[in-house]
Enzyme design. Structure first.
Site, PDB file in Angstrom:
ATOM      1  N   LYS A   1       0.851  -1.199   0.000  1.00 44.78           N
ATOM      2  CA  LYS A   1       0.000   0.000   0.000  1.00 44.78           C
ATOM      3  C   LYS A   1       0.880   1.239   0.000  1.00 44.78           C
ATOM      4  CE  LYS A   1      -4.447  -0.414   2.080  1.00 44.78           C
ATOM      5  NZ  LYS A   1      -5.186  -0.253   3.338  1.00 44.78           N
TER       6      LYS A   1
HETATM    7  C1  E4P Z   1      -8.598  -0.338   3.242  1.00 45.18           C
HETATM    8  O1  E4P Z   1      -7.667  -0.533   2.484  1.00 45.18           O
HETATM    9  C2  E4P Z   1      -8.681   0.887   4.057  1.00 45.18           C
HETATM   10  O2  E4P Z   1      -7.536   1.046   4.820  1.00 45.18           O
HETATM   11  C3  E4P Z   1      -9.907   0.880   4.912  1.00 45.18           C
HETATM   12  O3  E4P Z   1     -10.999   0.404   4.145  1.00 45.18           O
HETATM   13  C4  E4P Z   1     -10.192   2.217   5.536  1.00 45.18           C
HETATM   14  O4  E4P Z   1     -11.433   2.163   6.172  1.00 45.18           O
HETATM   15  P1  E4P Z   1     -11.923   3.261   7.236  1.00 45.18           P
HETATM   16  O5  E4P Z   1     -12.222   4.516   6.506  1.00 45.18           O
HETATM   17  O6  E4P Z   1     -13.141   2.645   7.852  1.00 45.18           O
HETATM   18  O7  E4P Z   1     -10.796   3.424   8.225  1.00 45.18           O
END
Ligand code: E4P
Length: 219
Positions: free
Chosen positions: A88
């Site tokens: 990521k």
């Molecule tokens: C996934 O890759 C993200 O990190 C995640 O869906 C973020 O979600 P949130 O906005 O509920 O923290």
């Protein structure tokens, strides 16, 4: 549409993987902090449980540091699971530079913290394997997150862009239905939302009445 689970909770991943519906896992520092276990232990277990892309976050700010960090993360994963790692990378200019380098080296990337179609387009052009638009956070901010997914899907379709769209920051089952209707490649879904997707009161009532009537059947 592929379904990823958005958690670092091993028990949840184990249980939901047993349903036969999981195609991958996304984590982030917040999710890893919540599970309160050693990072490497959690990562090792996740790779054993799910045979699909597993996203792990690089937290450096400079492109060259992101690339080094990505390689360090991969070096700690057993060889046979490395094909599943997606690093990521945050949506910044340094992130784009890192994506370009990692793409050339055959390392999968998931560009995260995407909040607009332009950001998704740039990430795809740099060579991202995945882009993760955060729809729930857009909704929280008074914007309609799903409209960004609509725009990204239209643009990626217009130009036959191969980068896969992961709908992230999902808050409820309707987000999943809308993602699928728009043709998103993947939705990454928190465990509580996956559980809600199973449930329907008429299913529960139907099971109850069939069990009751089964008692009356002459056997
Ligand atoms: C996934 O890759 C993200 O990190 C995640 O869906 C973020 O979600 P949130 O906005 O509920 O923290």
């Amino acid at each position: 549409m592929k379904l990823f689970i958005d958690t670092a909770d091993i028990n949840e991943i184990k249980e939901i993987a047993s349903w036969g519906i999981l195609d991958g896992v996304t984590t982030n520092p917040t999710l890893l902090a919540k599970c309160g276990r050693s990072l490497q232990d959690v990562i090792d277990e996740i790779f054993k449980l799910v045979d699909g892309p597993i996203s792990l976050e690089a937290l450096s700010e400079k492109a060259e540091d992101m690339v080094t960090e990505a390689k360090q993360i991969i070096s700690k994963i057993p060889q046979n699971y490395r094909k599943n790692v997606a690093i990521k990378i945050p949506m910044t200019s340094e992130g784009l530079k890192a994506v370009k380098i990692l793409c050339k080296e055959g390392i999968k990337t998931n560009v995260t913290l995407i909040f607009s179609a332009n950001q998704a387009l740039l990430a795809a052009k740099a060579g991202a394997t995945f882009v993760s638009p955060f729809i729930g956070r857009l909704d929280d901010n008074g914007q309609e997150g799903m409209r960004v997914i609509e725009e990204i899907m239209e643009i990626f379709c217009n130009y036959d862009i191969q980068t896969e769209v992961i709908v992230a920051s999902i808050r409820h089952p309707i987000h999943v239905i809308e993602s699928a209707r728009l043709g998103a490649d993947i939705a990454t879904v928190p465990p509580d939302v996956l559980r809600k997707m199973i449930k329907h009161p008429l299913t529960d009532a139907g099971i109850k009445s069939f069990l009751k009537d089964w008692e009356k059947v002459k056997k």
